[in-house]
Design a protein around this motif. Structure first.
Motif, PDB file in Angstrom:
ATOM      1  N   GLN A 165      96.423   0.135  85.749  1.00 20.61           N
ATOM      2  CA  GLN A 165      95.506   0.991  85.783  1.00 20.61           C
ATOM      3  C   GLN A 165      95.130   1.447  87.040  1.00 20.61           C
ATOM      4  O   GLN A 165      94.846   2.540  87.454  1.00 20.61           O
ATOM      5  CB  GLN A 165      94.182   0.409  85.069  1.00 20.61           C
TER       6      GLN A 165
ATOM      7  N   MET B  79      96.410   4.057  77.377  1.00 18.74           N
ATOM      8  CA  MET B  79      95.300   3.383  78.275  1.00 18.74           C
ATOM      9  C   MET B  79      94.981   2.158  77.224  1.00 18.74           C
ATOM     10  O   MET B  79      94.046   2.221  76.661  1.00 18.74           O
ATOM     11  CB  MET B  79      94.493   4.305  78.647  1.00 18.74           C
ATOM     12  N   ASP B  80      95.602   0.653  77.722  1.00 16.53           N
ATOM     13  CA  ASP B  80      95.061  -0.469  77.152  1.00 16.53           C
ATOM     14  C   ASP B  80      95.368  -1.733  77.985  1.00 16.53           C
ATOM     15  O   ASP B  80      96.322  -1.535  78.759  1.00 16.53           O
ATOM     16  CB  ASP B  80      95.717  -0.693  75.832  1.00 16.53           C
TER      17      ASP B  80
ATOM     18  N   LYS C 193      96.742  -1.576  81.397  1.00 15.80           N
ATOM     19  CA  LYS C 193      98.292  -0.602  81.494  1.00 15.80           C
ATOM     20  C   LYS C 193      98.052   0.859  81.073  1.00 15.80           C
ATOM     21  O   LYS C 193      97.408   1.204  80.025  1.00 15.80           O
ATOM     22  CB  LYS C 193      99.266  -1.273  80.964  1.00 15.80           C
ATOM     23  N   PHE C 194      98.878   1.697  81.600  1.00 18.54           N
ATOM     24  CA  PHE C 194      99.110   3.152  81.305  1.00 18.54           C
ATOM     25  C   PHE C 194     100.774   3.313  80.925  1.00 18.54           C
ATOM     26  O   PHE C 194     101.195   2.969  81.620  1.00 18.54           O
ATOM     27  CB  PHE C 194      98.654   4.129  82.467  1.00 18.54           C
TER      28      PHE C 194
ATOM     29  N   VAL D 144      91.764  11.053  84.365  1.00 16.18           N
ATOM     30  CA  VAL D 144      92.670  11.472  83.151  1.00 16.18           C
ATOM     31  C   VAL D 144      92.717  13.072  82.796  1.00 16.18           C
ATOM     32  O   VAL D 144      93.500  13.450  82.645  1.00 16.18           O
ATOM     33  CB  VAL D 144      91.960  10.783  81.833  1.00 16.18           C
TER      34      VAL D 144
ATOM     35  N   HIS E 200      92.840   5.481  74.215  1.00 14.41           N
ATOM     36  CA  HIS E 200      92.078   4.429  75.149  1.00 14.41           C
ATOM     37  C   HIS E 200      91.538   3.191  74.350  1.00 14.41           C
ATOM     38  O   HIS E 200      90.944   3.555  73.649  1.00 14.41           O
ATOM     39  CB  HIS E 200      91.148   5.141  76.003  1.00 14.41           C
TER      40      HIS E 200
END
Length: 485
Positions: free
Chosen positions: A398, A341-342, A444-445, A140, A254
């Protein structure tokens, strides 16, 4: 700080994207730092086994339920301190929307889950990617530095994180940015956090203990100010984004949006209705609360349903829309970018609401305040909130993001200088955060940039959002080389 009208000129300077990205990954992340390993649980919070919110009961005819105190029989789950408050609210006002129930359970000032618990890590209720592997935060950091460079390296800029947890992600990012040469005056750190308990943990992990001091938020907007161990940057804590200065900023979220409260809407023969939480005074139910369906259409059922919606059940998060709209306007007006990001989906799932405690799923209605409540993020909904102001990329998995940033290169370097035990931990952590069977696909990003950069980013997509490195073969080589470890 740069203004948005200057950005198009600054980003048009000569920039060989792929070559520069590889140079950063190879040359800068060669330092031999390997933090202490984290014991990994067998259960990951992104399990697809979801809580069952199927309903057979409608709300009682009276808006105010019976005043009779439910019996604490052996069949019922334990009465938590927060349960008594919820019972009083429901008796006075009637059944709660799932949205209000989540808010009370998670951020009630007295008994809310996030207000007094350390829920992270093997000893908590769940573990996150930054806690599993230092390489997550390092990748990141590379993304931030790479995109900042492409935008003209404006100084000073802000780095903001929503819901920073223990501060582990920010710590790894700051460590890398210090190696990349960012100085104290180049950047300030902004943390958006409501839990005073978590702020104390974040401060302990991130800050120089000799630099601590409190601030009067009525004057300055923030309510704590210190300086970081890595880089000596000023760091500020805020209760919400409203008090964060409107400047060029990189925003990080995040596992933030999954904890925001949702409305659960269900399509019936009589139209759209809403899932509610009511008392269960019977001796048959396993808990003191139960799900019911509203008798009539609620405001949420009337406002949040799009005419083109084809799903029969829907989870909507209004706060997520508000946050995304604010981010989009800030990015458009002041410059910067956001990285979300989750775990989530692209507008396809219907029933993802669940609870977690001790690394296992728990019924969300069981012992409220003792377990985390979460729902998968609808990335299509987030993207819709930014379309008028920004350009977005993703969501990508991810695994895709990390591998195309260059996580294999970092892993290979760490393995060369690590002990046998450290190698096992590094490989185990790498597999957990990138494997499709674990966290690699479910997480996912998504990235958001100012709309003025659309043409440039079409030619030079953001790092991690296009296939930049041949990763699949490298992955096999690394794992086969160390399979006996």
């Amino acid at each position: 700080m740069i203004i948005i009208s200057q950005m198009a000129t600054m980003i048009s300077r000569s920039f060989l994207f792929g070559r520069y990205e590889r140079k950063v990954v190879k040359n800068v992340l060669q330092f031999n730092y390997c933090r202490n390993s984290t014991k990994l649980p067998r259960f990951i919070r992104t399990s697809t086994s979801l809580s069952n919110t199927s309903i057979n009961n409608e709300t009682p005819e009276s808006d105010v339920v019976s005043d009779e105190i439910p019996k604490n029989t052996s069949k019922k789950s334990i009465e938590s301190p927060l349960l008594k408050q919820l019972q009083a609210i429901i008796r006075f006002n009637g059944p709660l929307t799932l949205h209000n129930y989540m808010k009370e359970v998670l951020i009630n000032p007295v008994s809310g889950y996030y207000m007094s618990n350390d829920m992270f890590g093997p000893e908590g209720d769940y573990i996150t990617s930054p806690e599993i592997s230092q390489m997550f935060g390092e990748m990141v950091a590379i993304w931030i530095y790479n995109e900042w460079y492409k935008m003209g390296s404006p100084k000073p800029f802000q780095l903001l994180e929503f819901g920073p947890g223990r501060g582990t992600l920010m710590k790894d990012i700051l460590r890398v940015l210090q190696k990349l040469g960012l100085k104290e005056s180049d950047m300030t750190v902004q943390m958006v956090e409501m839990s005073l308990h978590l702020i104390e943990i974040q401060e302990s992990n991130l800050c120089d203990p000799d630099a601590k001091y409190e601030c009067d938020e009525s004057v300055d907007g923030y309510y704590k100010h210190s300086s970081t161990k890595y880089g000596g940057h000023n760091i500020y804590w805020h209760r919400n984004i409203c008090t964060v200065p409107k400047e060029f900023t990189f925003y990080l979220a995040h596992e933030f949006f999954d904890a925001l409260p949702i409305h659960k809407l269900i399509h019936t023969e009589e139209g759209w209705k809403e899932l509610l939480v009511d008392l269960d005074d019977s001796d048959d139910g396993p808990h003191h609360l139960r799900y019911v369906i509203s008798r009539h259409g609620t405001p949420a059922a009337k406002v949040y349903i799009h005419s083109s919606e084809i799903r029969k059940e829907l989870e909507v998060c209004p706060e997520a829309g508000v946050v995304m709209n604010d981010l989009a306007r800030r990015i458009e007006e002041n410059g910067g970018a956001a990285l979300i990001m989750d775990y989530g989906h692209n507008g396809t799932e219907t029933d993802t609401f669940r609870g977690f405690r001790n690394h296992k799923q728990q019924n969300p209605l069981q012992e409220p305040g003792t377990a985390d409540l979460t729902a998968d993020v609808d990335f299509s909904y987030l993207r819709q909130q930014t379309e008028d102001h920004c350009v977005s990329f993703g969501p990508v998995s991810q695994a895709f993001f990390l591998k195309n940033i260059g996580i294999e290169l970092r892993l290979q370097n760490l393995l060369k200088t690590s002990s046998h035990e450290q190698q096992r931990n590094l490989l185990s952590g790498y597999k957990m955060i990138t494997s499709p069977e674990q966290m690699g696909e479910r997480f996912k990003f998504m990235a958001i940039f100012p709309a003025v950069m659309k043409e440039f980013l079409t030619k030079f997509p953001p790092a991690g959002f296009h296939r930049n490195i041949s990763t699949d073969e490298e992955d096999k080589v690394i794992m086969n080389r160390h399979k006996d470890n």
